[in-house]
Design a protein around this motif. Structure first.
Motif, PDB file in Angstrom:
ATOM      1  N   HIS A 299     -49.424 -32.203  32.968  1.00 56.79           N
ATOM      2  CA  HIS A 299     -48.335 -32.421  32.076  1.00 56.79           C
ATOM      3  C   HIS A 299     -48.493 -31.354  30.872  1.00 56.79           C
ATOM      4  CE1 HIS A 299     -45.997 -35.637  33.722  1.00 56.79           C
ATOM      5  NE2 HIS A 299     -46.996 -36.060  34.320  1.00 56.79           N
ATOM      6  N   ILE A 302     -47.644 -27.824  32.032  1.00 61.13           N
ATOM      7  CA  ILE A 302     -45.958 -27.724  32.186  1.00 61.13           C
ATOM      8  C   ILE A 302     -45.370 -27.615  30.865  1.00 61.13           C
ATOM      9  CG2 ILE A 302     -43.882 -28.901  32.768  1.00 61.13           C
ATOM     10  CD1 ILE A 302     -45.751 -30.343  34.985  1.00 61.13           C
ATOM     11  N   ASP A 303     -45.984 -28.181  29.809  1.00 56.99           N
ATOM     12  CA  ASP A 303     -45.523 -27.884  28.350  1.00 56.99           C
ATOM     13  C   ASP A 303     -45.753 -26.797  27.820  1.00 56.99           C
ATOM     14  OD1 ASP A 303     -44.085 -30.468  28.483  1.00 56.99           O
ATOM     15  OD2 ASP A 303     -45.808 -31.568  27.327  1.00 56.99           O
ATOM     16  N   LEU A 324     -44.030 -36.514  39.071  1.00 59.48           N
ATOM     17  CA  LEU A 324     -44.119 -35.158  38.565  1.00 59.48           C
ATOM     18  C   LEU A 324     -42.579 -34.993  37.576  1.00 59.48           C
ATOM     19  CD1 LEU A 324     -45.574 -32.883  41.018  1.00 59.48           C
ATOM     20  CD2 LEU A 324     -46.635 -33.434  38.906  1.00 59.48           C
ATOM     21  N   PRO A 325     -42.618 -34.469  36.671  1.00 55.85           N
ATOM     22  CA  PRO A 325     -41.628 -34.128  35.936  1.00 55.85           C
ATOM     23  C   PRO A 325     -40.809 -33.037  36.514  1.00 55.85           C
ATOM     24  CG  PRO A 325     -43.032 -33.031  34.869  1.00 55.85           C
ATOM     25  CD  PRO A 325     -43.768 -34.010  35.871  1.00 55.85           C
ATOM     26  N   THR A 328     -37.958 -30.873  34.911  1.00 57.43           N
ATOM     27  CA  THR A 328     -38.766 -29.983  33.837  1.00 57.43           C
ATOM     28  C   THR A 328     -39.357 -28.507  34.746  1.00 57.43           C
ATOM     29  OG1 THR A 328     -39.378 -31.693  32.124  1.00 57.43           O
ATOM     30  CG2 THR A 328     -40.501 -29.451  32.114  1.00 57.43           C
TER      31      THR A 328
END
Length: 399
Positions: A299, A302-303, A324-325, A328
């Motif tokens: 995460h 991803i950010d 999972l996002p 995004t």
């Protein structure tokens, strides 16, 4: 012979076991001279116990001297000095020919729905006896072992078994553009070596993130810009620091070299602990569901990555149903690449770096050299990150 055997959660022992022998025409037997202790071994030590059997021989980072060969072991001869890749592959099937020996169609563990068999790594990957032993049977020896020259110490070549190709693939998959920024999450052996490879291959800016002082210091000494997780109030502040360092955009690429070792969900941690002690018929599905997947590192990647950037995943995740996002990932148009390292695909690229000049610093990469008989202590020390343990090599026949 003596070998490191798994006996239960946090319980490895050096025991006398039968010597390996030639079983198939393509086999070889090697006398192990050095064998690495890998972060992946800690998964077996701690949380993947439902997939282990007492007495399993551990280890997948060996090198040594060929003692015996089968009649179809190619040009391998007794006396050859070799490194043994962690995966077992034939070199002839479509997957191997496509540069994906980790998906070898000859050794795929189809009963478990998995890819190529691996040395010393659970029934999911064939339960093949591993290389933390005095001797090792090597299946598919006509393809697997990599011959290396006599003379230089083992430290020059042993990392061809896993560390070097895993880190190399992580950097290759990251595809950092000219002038770009690479963030490496986790400065254990793979993450730190990925930093070294990236810098050697011309990546202009590498930011390494960890929380262990010794790891941060080693990376900084090689020219990596380091960020200590513990110096930030929370994950959001750490992500903002990366964005600030990249003009507010985020990193062009992020390598997640943490994977299952990430700190994260207390629920997942509890499930992992339970899976390690429950009966197999209950614990295996629980481990598959939660596995060791504290997804905090993924995460964070991803950010941190910019829109249109790449996440290269070399840290191992084992869960089957982790959220999972996806929105995004889709919205940011992130490219995600991952997989076990395909050793033979990268070995010819890596070998020129293992010269007298030693640009990757492989000869001083290990923090500890120990006799094989000290394996239980080595596992405990590595798991608790004691005594500055970052990379440990075990040596049969010493001590």
């Amino acid at each position: 012979m003596k070998a490191v055997t798994w006996q239960g959660r946090r319980d490895v022992r050096v025991e006398d076991v039968p010597d390996p022998r030639i079983e198939e025409p393509t086999d070889a037997v090697i006398r192990v001279t050095s064998t690495g202790l890998c972060g992946s071994d800690l998964h077996l030590y701690e949380v993947l116990t439902p997939f282990m059997t007492a007495g399993d021989i551990l280890g997948h980072e060996p090198m040594g001297i060929v003692e015996e060969v089968g009649p179809e072991a190619g040009d391998l001869r007794p006396g050859d000095r070799v490194v043994v890749p962690f995966q077992i592959a034939c070199g002839r099937c479509l997957m191997c020919q496509d540069g994906l020996p980790t998906q070898c169609e000859t050794t795929q563990v189809t009963s478990e729905g998995m890819g190529a068999a691996l040395f010393g790594y659970t029934r999911l990957y064939g339960a093949v006896p591993g290389g933390q032993a005095e001797y090792l049977r090597v299946p598919q020896a006509q393809y697997g072992p990599i011959k290396v020259p006599e003379g230089p110490p083992d430290d020059r070549f042993v990392y061809l078994s896993d560390v070097l190709p895993t880190a190399w693939q992580a950097v290759a998959y990251a595809e950092v553009p000219p002038g770009g920024t690479l963030v490496v999450l986790g400065l254990g052996p793979i993450g730190e070596m990925a930093c070294r490879i990236a810098l050697s291959r011309g990546v202009e800016r590498v930011i390494g993130i960890d929380l262990v002082p010794e790891r941060l210091a080693r990376a900084a000494a090689r020219g990596v810009q380091t960020l200590d997780i513990t110096s930030f109030d929370d994950e959001k502040a750490l992500v903002e620091a990366v964005r600030d360092a990249t003009g507010g955009r985020g990193a062009d690429a992020v390598i997640d070299a943490v994977g299952t070792e990430a700190h994260g969900s207390a629920v997942a941690r509890l499930a992992q602990t339970a899976a390690a002690v429950l009966p197999g018929r209950i614990s295996a599905p629980l481990a598959e569901r939660f596995s060791v997947d504290r997804l905090g590192a993924l995460h964070m990647a991803i950010d941190m990555v910019r829109r249109g950037g790449t996440i290269s995943l070399s840290g191992v995740y084992g869960g089957m149903a982790d959220p999972l996002p996806m929105l995004t990932l889709f919205d940011k148009q992130i490219q995600l690449r991952m997989g076990q390292a395909n050793v033979h695909r990268w070995s010819d690229d890596i070998l020129p770096y293992l010269t007298d000049e030693d640009p990757l610093g492989v000869e001083e990469f290990a923090t500890h050299h120990l006799p094989l008989t000290d394996a239980p202590h080595a596992y405990d020390m590595f798991q608790h990150k004691q005594d500055g343990a970052i990379k440990i090599l075990l040596h049969p026949g010493t001590g």
